[in-house]
Design an enzyme around this catalytic site. Structure first.
Site, short mmCIF file in Angstrom:
data_model
loop_
_atom_site.label_atom_id
_atom_site.label_comp_id
_atom_site.label_asym_id
_atom_site.label_seq_id
_atom_site.Cartn_x
_atom_site.Cartn_y
_atom_site.Cartn_z
N SER A 132 0.85 -1.20 0.00
CA SER A 132 0.00 0.00 0.00
C SER A 132 0.88 1.23 0.00
CB SER A 132 -0.90 0.02 1.23
OG SER A 132 -1.55 1.27 1.37
N TYR A 146 -2.08 -0.08 10.61
CA TYR A 146 -2.11 -0.51 9.22
C TYR A 146 -0.84 -0.09 8.49
CZ TYR A 146 -3.67 -0.91 4.36
OH TYR A 146 -3.77 -1.22 3.02
#
Length: 237
Positions: A132, A146
């Site tokens: 990501s 995250y």
């Protein structure tokens, strides 16, 4: 589009979203494709019927089951680790077990899957982790845990690229920005905030991520390794 004819491909987390687009892309290009799913049985069976790929139920949080699934595929040409999960919000409210499960899926699973695949992988193989852009940039509150997992993937990719380089095996991460999916729809309530950080103000399409993945897995990318291929519309610019 037959560039993957005769090549054996495993996609971990392939029943929905980006994973589904990747399975379709490799199958369309003639690859022998298998993919895992955890809970989306109906979606997995439908995708398998559509593409001719093999669907395998495996929870990526279960280390032993994951390793067994990868080992059972034998000598792979391409491993794509797409399975992932996200917990966003006030860290003071998180269930610690939920955070640890996210670390299991987003960090431990890619590492163990990559190592197990490399034991049998054909020379010149490809290991690709879907990371990501939040591994590079976390511009809003609530994403620390995250982002931690996605930054950890970067360190893993760098190290394994060196570990497996002598065999011509490349290890890379694809780093999408906001991508249209059931969990993150292009017209969802968070879309305006996400687009405000982007130079190109729209969600990425899963097929666009799949095309980049196919390129990194293909013959022209033999010297791309230890890299982070970011596709984010300028989110991290």
């Amino acid at each position: 589009m037959g560039e993957f004819i005769g090549r054996k491909i495993l996609v971990l987390g392939g029943s929905r979203g980006i994973g589904k687009a990747i399975v379709r892309r490799f199958a369309k290009a003639g690859g022998t494709v298998a993919f895992t799913y955890a809970g989306s049985k109906d979606a997995a069976e439908a995708l398998a019927a559509e593409t001719g790929a093999e669907a395998i139920q495996t929870d990526s949080a279960n280390r032993d089951a994951l390793i067994a699934t990868v080992a059972d595929r034998g000598a792979l040409d391409v491993l794509v680790v797409n399975a992932g999960t996200a917990i966003l919000g006030d860290p003071l409210t998180f269930d610690p077990d939920a955070v640890d499960r996210m670390i299991d899926i987003n960090v431990r699973a890619p590492y163990h899957a990559a190592v197990e695949a490399a034991r049998r992988m054909n020379d010149g193989g490809r290991i690709i982790v879907i990371g990501s852009v939040n591994g590079d940039r976390m511009p809003f509150a609530g994403g620390a845990a995250y982002a931690l997992t996605k930054s950890a993937v970067q360190g893993m990719v760098r190290g394994l690229a060196r570990d497996f380089g002598a065999r011509g095996i490349t290890v890379n991460a694809i780093q999408p920005g906001p991508t249209h999916s059931d969990m993150n729809p292009a017209d969802g309530p968070m879309a305006p905030a996400m687009h405000s950080f982007m130079a190109i103000k729209r969600h990425i399409d899963a097929d666009e991520v799949a095309e980049l993945t196919a390129y990194v897995a293909g013959p022209h990318a033999a010297m791309i390794t230890g890299s982070f291929q970011t596709i984010d519309g300028g989110f991290g610019a």
